[in-house]
Design an enzyme around this catalytic site. Structure first.
Site, PDB file in Angstrom:
ATOM      1  N   GLY A  36     -14.403 -12.822 -37.823  1.00  0.00           N
ATOM      2  CA  GLY A  36     -14.183 -14.147 -38.191  1.00  0.00           C
ATOM      3  C   GLY A  36     -14.196 -15.301 -37.507  1.00  0.00           C
ATOM      4  O   GLY A  36     -14.757 -16.345 -38.037  1.00  0.00           O
ATOM      5  N   HIS A  37     -14.204 -15.103 -36.324  1.00  0.00           N
ATOM      6  CA  HIS A  37     -14.637 -16.481 -35.497  1.00  0.00           C
ATOM      7  C   HIS A  37     -16.004 -16.671 -35.657  1.00  0.00           C
ATOM      8  O   HIS A  37     -16.367 -17.858 -35.817  1.00  0.00           O
ATOM      9  CB  HIS A  37     -14.319 -16.265 -34.105  1.00  0.00           C
ATOM     10  N   ASP A 151      -5.067 -18.397 -41.043  1.00  0.00           N
ATOM     11  CA  ASP A 151      -3.774 -19.094 -40.622  1.00  0.00           C
ATOM     12  C   ASP A 151      -3.778 -20.146 -41.478  1.00  0.00           C
ATOM     13  O   ASP A 151      -3.954 -21.396 -41.183  1.00  0.00           O
ATOM     14  CB  ASP A 151      -4.024 -19.346 -39.234  1.00  0.00           C
ATOM     15  N   VAL A 177     -12.138 -13.312 -43.222  1.00  0.00           N
ATOM     16  CA  VAL A 177     -12.950 -12.322 -42.874  1.00  0.00           C
ATOM     17  C   VAL A 177     -12.327 -10.963 -42.977  1.00  0.00           C
ATOM     18  O   VAL A 177     -11.208 -10.974 -42.006  1.00  0.00           O
ATOM     19  CB  VAL A 177     -14.079 -12.228 -41.801  1.00  0.00           C
ATOM     20  N   SER A 186      -8.248  -9.883 -37.025  1.00  0.00           N
ATOM     21  CA  SER A 186      -7.333 -10.536 -35.975  1.00  0.00           C
ATOM     22  C   SER A 186      -7.423 -10.000 -34.596  1.00  0.00           C
ATOM     23  O   SER A 186      -7.698  -8.856 -34.622  1.00  0.00           O
ATOM     24  CB  SER A 186      -5.831 -10.363 -36.761  1.00  0.00           C
TER      25      SER A 186
HETATM   26  O1  PAF Z   1      -5.892 -20.239 -34.467  1.00  0.00           O
HETATM   27  C1  PAF Z   1      -6.104 -20.203 -33.368  1.00  0.00           C
HETATM   28  O2  PAF Z   1      -6.848 -19.321 -32.674  1.00  0.00           O
HETATM   29  C2  PAF Z   1      -5.110 -21.257 -32.508  1.00  0.00           C
HETATM   30  O3  PAF Z   1      -4.166 -21.280 -32.923  1.00  0.00           O
HETATM   31  C3  PAF Z   1      -5.944 -22.522 -32.149  1.00  0.00           C
HETATM   32  C4  PAF Z   1      -6.181 -23.183 -33.330  1.00  0.00           C
HETATM   33  C5  PAF Z   1      -7.081 -22.388 -31.460  1.00  0.00           C
HETATM   34  C6  PAF Z   1      -5.184 -23.395 -31.136  1.00  0.00           C
HETATM   35  O4  PAF Z   1      -4.837 -22.809 -29.863  1.00  0.00           O
END
Ligand code: PAF
Length: 282
Positions: A36-37, A151, A177, A186
């Site tokens: 996902g990242h 989120d 994803v 997650s």
């Molecule tokens: O979604 C996240 O991983 C966190 O809430 C974020 C946006 C990096 C802020 O710490």
């Protein structure tokens, strides 16, 4: 790829890049990267000259009984993954860099969008998120910032902050994803035992069932919400935190299902709290 730990250094680099006319994309993360990242980073890579990824487990957004201490961390693995998808700079500050002694400034979006759903179950959470995100924007000077739709409420709260405070950053939300079996990726999935991992599938299944009801013509948000809730409540190992069927732009309650709709839920599987959602246009 460079790993920067000092806020002053990161800000100096970012301001220099801006002076040189470079377009910066920021991907804020709390690390323990998954696909996902990586999808956010890949999009940022395609759309910007420079990609900065922040890797900071933000203590401000965790409640006193939450998992700040145990949140999974693996900076070396994260740096390898980030480099493999073309990150230019990883910004990985220590807590004291972000919140030195005497730190006293907070940014909070007030009102209904932070008072319901995760805001209700996790008091102070969004204040922690908006505070760190605005700090990250000021340190890294991005033109665009990338957030995951998983989120969904966070993305809406950040958009509101950016609008209200005239922050010149374009917020880009990227699709969820999922694993092949439907579970949304997650970092917290690592907490699940193999039995819980199977039980957790009730969450995407119940939300999909809600979506199917809407696709078949149901227009009453309460009926859809109740159906999702009942499915979750009858699933072994699941404890429901919340289920909502709300406006997908501003999370307000709907009298009828029309336009942008968000079906969202949070559940506990054992001790692990998972969130998921489906957004659709009717
Ligand atoms: O979604 C996240 O991983 C966190 O809430 C974020 C946006 C990096 C802020 O710490």
């Amino acid at each position: 790829m460079e790993v920067i730990k000092r806020t002053a250094e990161m800000q100096e680099i970012s301001l220099r890049l801006k002076r040189e006319g470079r377009i910066i994309g920021l991907v804020p993360t709390m690390g323990y990267l998954h696909d996902g990242h990586l999808s956010l980073i890949k999009k940022a890579r395609r759309e910007n000259d420079i990609v900065i990824m922040s890797n900071f487990v933000n203590p401000l957004q965790f409640g006193p009984k939450e998992d700040f201490a145990t949140y999974p961390r693996d900076l070396d693995r994260d740096n390898k993954s980030a480099e493999s998808v073309g990150v230019d700079y990883v910004f990985a500050p220590a807590n004291e860099e972000m919140y030195p002694q005497g730190y006293d400034t907070y940014v909070e979006v007030k009102g209904p969008i932070t008072e319901k759903m995760c805001g209700k179950s996790r008091p102070g959470h969004f204040k922690g998120v908006t505070t760190v995100v605005l700090k990250l924007f000021l340190i890294t000077q991005p033109d665009r910032a990338y957030f995951g739709q998983k989120d969904a409420q966070q993305a809406i709260v950040i958009r509101k902050m950016v609008t209200d405070l005239n922050v010149p950053v374009k917020i880009i939300t990227c699709p969820i994803v999922r694993e092949e079996d439907g579970l949304a990726l997650s970092s917290r999935n690592t907490y699940l035992s193999s039995e819980e991992r199977l039980q957790a599938l009730a969450l995407p299944r119940a939300l999909s069932a809600g979506r199917d009801m809407i696709m078949k013509g149901e227009t009453d948000p309460q009926k859809v919400r109740l159906h999702i809730k009942q499915m979750l409540e009858s699933s072994p190992g699941i404890r429901v935190d919340y289920v909502v069927v709300v406006d997908g732009d501003n999370l307000s309650d709907l009298s009828a299902i029309k336009g942008k709709v968000l079906l969202a839920a949070a559940v506990y599987v054992g001790k692990t709290r998972l969130i998921d959602n489906i957004d659709l246009e009717v």
